[in-house]
Motif scaffolding. Structure first.
Motif, PDB file in Angstrom:
ATOM      1  N   GLY A 127       0.810  -1.218   0.000  1.00  0.00           N
ATOM      2  CA  GLY A 127       0.000   0.000   0.000  1.00  0.00           C
ATOM      3  C   GLY A 127       0.835   1.255   0.000  1.00  0.00           C
ATOM      4  O   GLY A 127       2.056   1.221   0.220  1.00  0.00           O
ATOM      5  N   THR A 128       0.179   2.376  -0.226  1.00  0.00           N
ATOM      6  CA  THR A 128       0.863   3.667  -0.209  1.00  0.00           C
ATOM      7  C   THR A 128       1.472   3.952   1.154  1.00  0.00           C
ATOM      8  O   THR A 128       2.526   4.579   1.258  1.00  0.00           O
ATOM      9  CB  THR A 128      -0.120   4.786  -0.594  1.00  0.00           C
ATOM     10  N   SER A 129       0.838   3.481   2.217  1.00  0.00           N
ATOM     11  CA  SER A 129       1.354   3.707   3.568  1.00  0.00           C
ATOM     12  C   SER A 129       2.673   3.005   3.821  1.00  0.00           C
ATOM     13  O   SER A 129       3.391   3.340   4.766  1.00  0.00           O
ATOM     14  CB  SER A 129       0.318   3.243   4.607  1.00  0.00           C
ATOM     15  N   ASP A 130       3.004   2.030   2.985  1.00  0.00           N
ATOM     16  CA  ASP A 130       4.268   1.304   3.133  1.00  0.00           C
ATOM     17  C   ASP A 130       5.425   1.972   2.394  1.00  0.00           C
ATOM     18  O   ASP A 130       6.572   1.508   2.483  1.00  0.00           O
ATOM     19  CB  ASP A 130       4.108  -0.129   2.600  1.00  0.00           C
ATOM     20  N   ILE A 131       5.148   3.044   1.675  1.00  0.00           N
ATOM     21  CA  ILE A 131       6.170   3.665   0.829  1.00  0.00           C
ATOM     22  C   ILE A 131       7.377   4.186   1.616  1.00  0.00           C
ATOM     23  O   ILE A 131       8.513   4.036   1.146  1.00  0.00           O
ATOM     24  CB  ILE A 131       5.550   4.770  -0.054  1.00  0.00           C
ATOM     25  N   PRO A 132       7.220   4.793   2.803  1.00  0.00           N
ATOM     26  CA  PRO A 132       8.419   5.260   3.511  1.00  0.00           C
ATOM     27  C   PRO A 132       9.459   4.161   3.736  1.00  0.00           C
ATOM     28  O   PRO A 132      10.655   4.384   3.530  1.00  0.00           O
ATOM     29  CB  PRO A 132       7.855   5.790   4.831  1.00  0.00           C
ATOM     30  N   VAL A 133       9.025   2.968   4.131  1.00  0.00           N
ATOM     31  CA  VAL A 133       9.957   1.858   4.322  1.00  0.00           C
ATOM     32  C   VAL A 133      10.520   1.395   2.985  1.00  0.00           C
ATOM     33  O   VAL A 133      11.706   1.070   2.868  1.00  0.00           O
ATOM     34  CB  VAL A 133       9.249   0.695   5.061  1.00  0.00           C
ATOM     35  N   LYS A 147      20.348  -0.720  -9.982  1.00  0.00           N
ATOM     36  CA  LYS A 147      19.165  -0.193 -10.645  1.00  0.00           C
ATOM     37  C   LYS A 147      17.945  -0.715  -9.888  1.00  0.00           C
ATOM     38  O   LYS A 147      17.875  -1.897  -9.536  1.00  0.00           O
ATOM     39  CB  LYS A 147      19.116  -0.664 -12.099  1.00  0.00           C
ATOM     40  N   VAL A 148      16.997   0.168  -9.620  1.00  0.00           N
ATOM     41  CA  VAL A 148      15.810  -0.198  -8.830  1.00  0.00           C
ATOM     42  C   VAL A 148      14.545   0.138  -9.610  1.00  0.00           C
ATOM     43  O   VAL A 148      14.418   1.227 -10.173  1.00  0.00           O
ATOM     44  CB  VAL A 148      15.802   0.541  -7.478  1.00  0.00           C
ATOM     45  N   GLU A 149      13.621  -0.798  -9.627  1.00  0.00           N
ATOM     46  CA  GLU A 149      12.288  -0.564 -10.187  1.00  0.00           C
ATOM     47  C   GLU A 149      11.287  -0.550  -9.035  1.00  0.00           C
ATOM     48  O   GLU A 149      11.200  -1.510  -8.265  1.00  0.00           O
ATOM     49  CB  GLU A 149      11.911  -1.655 -11.190  1.00  0.00           C
ATOM     50  N   LYS A 150      10.541   0.534  -8.908  1.00  0.00           N
ATOM     51  CA  LYS A 150       9.575   0.688  -7.821  1.00  0.00           C
ATOM     52  C   LYS A 150       8.169   0.349  -8.318  1.00  0.00           C
ATOM     53  O   LYS A 150       7.716   0.896  -9.330  1.00  0.00           O
ATOM     54  CB  LYS A 150       9.602   2.106  -7.276  1.00  0.00           C
ATOM     55  N   ILE A 151       7.496  -0.534  -7.602  1.00  0.00           N
ATOM     56  CA  ILE A 151       6.140  -0.948  -7.952  1.00  0.00           C
ATOM     57  C   ILE A 151       5.304  -0.811  -6.687  1.00  0.00           C
ATOM     58  O   ILE A 151       5.328  -1.665  -5.800  1.00  0.00           O
ATOM     59  CB  ILE A 151       6.115  -2.405  -8.469  1.00  0.00           C
ATOM     60  N   TYR A 152       4.578   0.292  -6.593  1.00  0.00           N
ATOM     61  CA  TYR A 152       3.914   0.655  -5.348  1.00  0.00           C
ATOM     62  C   TYR A 152       2.390   0.466  -5.411  1.00  0.00           C
ATOM     63  O   TYR A 152       1.774   0.623  -6.464  1.00  0.00           O
ATOM     64  CB  TYR A 152       4.223   2.110  -4.994  1.00  0.00           C
ATOM     65  N   ASP A 153       1.823   0.139  -4.255  1.00  0.00           N
ATOM     66  CA  ASP A 153       0.374   0.020  -4.060  1.00  0.00           C
ATOM     67  C   ASP A 153      -0.238  -1.076  -4.921  1.00  0.00           C
ATOM     68  O   ASP A 153      -1.142  -0.847  -5.715  1.00  0.00           O
ATOM     69  CB  ASP A 153      -0.309   1.366  -4.340  1.00  0.00           C
ATOM     70  N   VAL A 154       0.267  -2.295  -4.743  1.00  0.00           N
ATOM     71  CA  VAL A 154      -0.252  -3.446  -5.503  1.00  0.00           C
ATOM     72  C   VAL A 154      -0.609  -4.591  -4.531  1.00  0.00           C
ATOM     73  O   VAL A 154      -0.354  -5.757  -4.800  1.00  0.00           O
ATOM     74  CB  VAL A 154       0.757  -3.933  -6.569  1.00  0.00           C
ATOM     75  N   GLY A 155      -1.223  -4.238  -3.413  1.00  0.00           N
ATOM     76  CA  GLY A 155      -1.528  -5.229  -2.389  1.00  0.00           C
ATOM     77  C   GLY A 155      -2.636  -6.191  -2.754  1.00  0.00           C
ATOM     78  O   GLY A 155      -3.315  -6.046  -3.780  1.00  0.00           O
ATOM     79  N   VAL A 156      -2.829  -7.189  -1.893  1.00  0.00           N
ATOM     80  CA  VAL A 156      -3.742  -8.286  -2.197  1.00  0.00           C
ATOM     81  C   VAL A 156      -5.210  -7.877  -2.190  1.00  0.00           C
ATOM     82  O   VAL A 156      -6.057  -8.619  -2.695  1.00  0.00           O
ATOM     83  CB  VAL A 156      -3.528  -9.459  -1.211  1.00  0.00           C
ATOM     84  N   ALA A 157      -5.522  -6.705  -1.643  1.00  0.00           N
ATOM     85  CA  ALA A 157      -6.916  -6.251  -1.669  1.00  0.00           C
ATOM     86  C   ALA A 157      -7.382  -5.968  -3.094  1.00  0.00           C
ATOM     87  O   ALA A 157      -8.587  -5.936  -3.359  1.00  0.00           O
ATOM     88  CB  ALA A 157      -7.084  -5.002  -0.801  1.00  0.00           C
ATOM     89  N   GLY A 158      -6.423  -5.759  -3.999  1.00  0.00           N
ATOM     90  CA  GLY A 158      -6.730  -5.577  -5.418  1.00  0.00           C
ATOM     91  C   GLY A 158      -5.673  -6.306  -6.218  1.00  0.00           C
ATOM     92  O   GLY A 158      -4.776  -5.691  -6.782  1.00  0.00           O
ATOM     93  N   ILE A 159      -5.758  -7.628  -6.238  1.00  0.00           N
ATOM     94  CA  ILE A 159      -4.678  -8.464  -6.775  1.00  0.00           C
ATOM     95  C   ILE A 159      -4.425  -8.203  -8.253  1.00  0.00           C
ATOM     96  O   ILE A 159      -3.307  -8.448  -8.751  1.00  0.00           O
ATOM     97  CB  ILE A 159      -5.013  -9.959  -6.528  1.00  0.00           C
ATOM     98  N   HIS A 160      -5.422  -7.685  -8.968  1.00  0.00           N
ATOM     99  CA  HIS A 160      -5.229  -7.399 -10.389  1.00  0.00           C
ATOM    100  C   HIS A 160      -4.148  -6.335 -10.611  1.00  0.00           C
ATOM    101  O   HIS A 160      -3.506  -6.308 -11.658  1.00  0.00           O
ATOM    102  CB  HIS A 160      -6.555  -6.944 -11.020  1.00  0.00           C
ATOM    103  N   ARG A 161      -3.932  -5.462  -9.627  1.00  0.00           N
ATOM    104  CA  ARG A 161      -2.889  -4.432  -9.742  1.00  0.00           C
ATOM    105  C   ARG A 161      -1.501  -5.080  -9.751  1.00  0.00           C
ATOM    106  O   ARG A 161      -0.595  -4.629 -10.460  1.00  0.00           O
ATOM    107  CB  ARG A 161      -2.997  -3.438  -8.592  1.00  0.00           C
TER     108      ARG A 161
END
Length: 248
Positions: A127-133, A147-161
């Motif tokens: 989730g977005t709330s986990d972004i600081p960590v 090299k880092v790829e960031k993939i944010y806010d893809v939690g299981v509450a909306g698995i399609h994300r």
């Protein structure tokens, strides 16, 4: 000073390009520098591959400033974690190129650049709330030359994300998964990829989350193979471990 630089220094002494006295002065801070309140480990990169990192929590502003001031005399990049804005303002006075990530609470001073490997580390958050960590993990990995790829806010509450980003996640050499609440995302990702997964439980969640303990236990009890777990909110530890794996 790494091994190659040490050899170069000895060769310069041999070839009489610099004096023995000057070389002695350059080596006097090895293997560590005693500042009284801190002993800075100058040999750490030679032993483990990465230089010492400053953990700012519990330190005074003057202590952090003093440590950075000494480390700035060396060639390594500087990373300080859990740093406040006030600490950054003082560090900025002595290091004009210091940068602050407000989300990650990190200070970095870039003194050398790396040619990034073709492989990359994916940092995935529930989730977005986990972004600081997650940002702490990403900053750590990046300052160590990844090299880092960031993939944010893809939690299981909306698995399609998550599934929408699966190709990018599967392409990584190592995947850092950051999640609070029940911490389920690490198990889900672990069951979809053939790469090592570093799970980071966060203290995000309501009362029964017990400040991240529920997520930690869920990740430790994951039925997905290939999932390892660092401590609660330890983005730095995940970024460090991910860097070690990516450079193998």
């Amino acid at each position: 000073m790494d091994t190659e630089n040490l050899k170069e220094l000895l060769n310069e002494v041999r070839d009489k390009k610099i004096s023995v006295e000057k070389a002695t002065n350059m080596l006097e801070d090895l293997p560590f520098k005693d500042l009284g309140y801190a002993k800075i480990d100058n040999h750490r990169e030679m032993r483990v591959g990465f230089p010492e990192v400053i953990y700012c929590a519990g330190k005074t502003i003057d202590q952090v400033k003093g440590i950075v001031e000494f480390m700035d005399t060396k060639e390594n990049n500087i990373l300080a974690t859990r740093a406040s804005k006030e600490m950054f303002k003082e560090v900025k006075k002595i290091c004009s190129n210091a940068e602050y990530n407000e989300l990650a609470k990190t200070i970095i001073v870039k003194k050398k650049t790396f040619k990034p490997k073709d492989s990359y580390i994916a940092v995935v958050t529930a989730g977005t709330s986990d972004i600081p960590v997650s940002e702490e993990a990403a900053v750590t990995a990046e300052i160590f030359g990844n090299k880092v790829e960031k993939i944010y806010d893809v939690g299981v509450a909306g698995i399609h994300r998550l599934l929408d980003k699966l190709d990018l996640i599967r392409g990584a050499k190592v995947i850092i998964v950051v999640a609070g609440m029940e911490g389920a995302l690490a198990s889900v990702v672990g069951g979809l990829v053939d790469k090592p997964v570093i799970a980071v439980p966060t203290s995000v969640g309501y009362g029964a989350n017990f400040s991240g303990l529920s997520a930690l236990l869920s990740m430790l009890n994951s039925c997905a193979s290939g999932v390892s777990v660092v401590n609660i909110d330890n983005g730095f530890g995940a970024g460090y471990l991910g860097s070690m794996i990516n450079r193998l």
